[in-house]
Design a protein around this motif. Structure first.
Motif, PDB file in Angstrom:
ATOM      1  N   CYS A  75     112.480  72.651 114.874  1.00 42.93           N
ATOM      2  CA  CYS A  75     113.341  73.270 113.855  1.00 42.93           C
ATOM      3  C   CYS A  75     112.523  73.770 112.669  1.00 42.93           C
ATOM      4  O   CYS A  75     112.941  74.707 111.984  1.00 42.93           O
ATOM      5  N   LEU A 256     119.006  71.974 110.884  1.00 45.26           N
ATOM      6  CA  LEU A 256     118.625  72.501 112.193  1.00 45.26           C
ATOM      7  C   LEU A 256     118.082  71.392 113.081  1.00 45.26           C
ATOM      8  O   LEU A 256     118.345  71.348 114.283  1.00 45.26           O
ATOM      9  N   PRO A 392     122.182  80.302 111.507  1.00 47.31           N
ATOM     10  CA  PRO A 392     121.080  79.837 110.650  1.00 47.31           C
ATOM     11  C   PRO A 392     120.606  80.904 109.669  1.00 47.31           C
ATOM     12  O   PRO A 392     120.234  80.583 108.536  1.00 47.31           O
ATOM     13  N   VAL A 397     124.198  76.294 108.808  1.00 46.19           N
ATOM     14  CA  VAL A 397     123.730  75.343 109.816  1.00 46.19           C
ATOM     15  C   VAL A 397     124.826  74.332 110.132  1.00 46.19           C
ATOM     16  O   VAL A 397     124.874  73.776 111.228  1.00 46.19           O
TER      17      VAL A 397
END
Length: 468
Positions: A75, A256, A392, A397
């Motif tokens: 991420c 994330l 994103p 998110v």
């Protein structure tokens, strides 16, 4: 060349590329890179497949464990690519350098911890999380080696994202091409014991993965920080600069990471359910996953194109351009998914040739799984573009987390246990449950995408840039 012709040639070179060419310039190298990576995994699976169904299941089960670590910590790569795209679009080289340098330092620390700790407990970890004794015995050494590759894989994810967002999407593809060829050669040589090399079996594929992961990270470091490269090594000088870099990095990376953790754990738990039906069912699931990955990543470049092109538009404060890119990329995803879905379905014809040693039952189960998943390829690709690209890029998110949690843990996994273990459907029920999960995620991601307010995001970015 005559002067009029020379002037026309120069003018042609300065004409901005069409949206389709701009998408292709980013998406095609990224898709080719990921296809090469999954072809590598596929070749390794074929090599290991010569050792039987238990070896295939062991490699797949081990990979699903290390996949949790690699994707969750990856991420940082997604977060950095979004921030680099925004800084690149705004022309802020200092912010770009500070972001990349800070992210690499964070990755070094996290990667060292998550690589070493599981290594110490590898003897018991696979059995504790649901592997059968035969699968655990065959896969422990492989797991030890691949978990050590987590650190270089993290660094490669960050550096690849940086290069793509800064306008050099072919560089990661070149690094991948070199290491894919090397990996295949090393894996085959060590698994079967070619020439003077020892026959290490499943562990030979693990050594190949570790060696080539380190090599790829070193190649990408040289590409990124070489003289005249896209990034310079530069730490923030003041506390305010550190805050301006680290806070956005973790504001994106932590959520994330949570959503990637939920997604990968959900994928792993599906493997646990397949394992309850036996080693043959688990081996079939791994074949389906590996083959599907080869065709799904044919569209994955559109996800990277989304974070890059939308991020640049947000960095420039151009709302209309950002929303236009979202529409174009979503349409492109439908087209590529339809084509690769047909090719994925056709791969059923190759199972007898590629996995002859795995057994007829394994090949039949894998064929059924391929056909079920190929029919819904368009849904999976749309979820990939919207859930891993659009949301994103819009700082939503939370919408990704809601989709992954509800899809996997509220809908998919309970349905897999019910249909797979408590009805005559068996392995077919588990494959169907995964499709229902994707449909649930499609509904949630589409709902969140309609709620995005790009104007507010652009205003927020301007305020942060002014403060920095």
């Amino acid at each position: 060349m005559p002067r009029p012709a020379l002037s026309a040639f120069r003018a042609a070179r300065t004409v901005p590329p069409t949206p389709a060419r701009e998408i292709a310039r980013i998406a095609v190298p990224v898709s080719m890179e990921f296809v090469l990576m999954l072809v590598l995994n596929f070749v390794n699976q074929i090599v290991v497949g010569g050792l039987g169904a238990t070896a295939i299941a062991a490699v797949g089960f081990s990979n699903s464990l290390t996949f949790i670590l690699a994707v969750t910590l990856g991420c940082l790569g997604t977060s950095v690519s979004i921030l680099v795209a925004r800084a690149h679009g705004a022309g802020r080289r200092d912010a770009l350098d500070h972001t990349v340098t800070a992210a690499l330092l964070v990755a070094l620390v996290l990667g060292a911890v998550v690589s070493v700790v599981p290594w110490f407990f590898a003897d018991h970890l696979m059995g504790l999380v649901g592997a059968s004794p035969s699968v655990a015995a065959a896969g422990t050494d492989y797991f030890r080696l691949t978990v050590l590759a987590t650190l270089p894989v993290m660094l490669s994810a960050i550096l690849s994202g940086v290069l793509r967002s800064a306008g050099r999407p072919t560089s990661p593809m070149i690094a991948t091409m070199v290491t894919v060829v090397a990996n295949s050669m090393i894996a085959y040589s060590l698994v079967v014991g070619l020439g003077p090399l020892p026959s290490l079996g499943v562990a030979g594929a693990g050594w190949a993965t570790l060696v080539t992961a380190v090599a790829k990270a070193l190649i990408l470091l040289a590409m990124t920080f070489r003289r005249g490269g896209v990034v310079g090594w530069s730490l923030p000088d003041t506390a305010l600069q550190w805050r301006a870099v680290v806070v956005p990095l973790f504001v994106l990376a932590l959520p994330l990471g949570v959503t990637e953790l939920f997604w990968t754990v959900g994928t792993f738990l599906y493997n646990v359910v397949f394992q309850q039906l036996g080693d043959a069912a688990l081996a079939a699931a791994q074949i389906v996953t590996t083959l599907e990955g080869v065709f799904v990543v044919g569209s994955i470049g559109l996800m990277s194109a989304t974070t890059t092109l939308v991020g640049r538009s947000v960095g420039r404060g151009d709302v209309a351009d950002a929303t236009a890119w979202v529409r174009r990329l979503t349409r492109a995803g439908i087209g590529t998914a339809a084509v690769f879905g047909v090719l994925f379905a056709a791969s059923v014809l190759l199972l007898d040739v590629l996995f002859g040693e795995a057994g007829r039952d394994v090949r039949v189960m894998a064929g059924v799984g391929i056909l079920i998943n190929a029919a819904f390829q368009v849904v999976k690709v749309r979820n990939m573009i919207v859930g891993a690209g659009v949301l994103p890029s819009a700082n939503d998110v939370r919408g990704v987390i809601i989709g992954d949690v509800v899809g996997a843990f509220v809908v998919g996994l309970p349905l897999a246990v019910l249909l797979g273990l408590h009805t005559p459907l068996g392995y077919v029920g588990i494959f169907v449950a995964r499709i229902v999960e994707e449909l649930a995620k499609l509904a949630i991601f589409s709902w969140r995408a309609r709620r995005i307010r790009w104007e507010s995001l652009v205003t927020q970015r301007s305020d942060v840039a002014a403060a920095a």
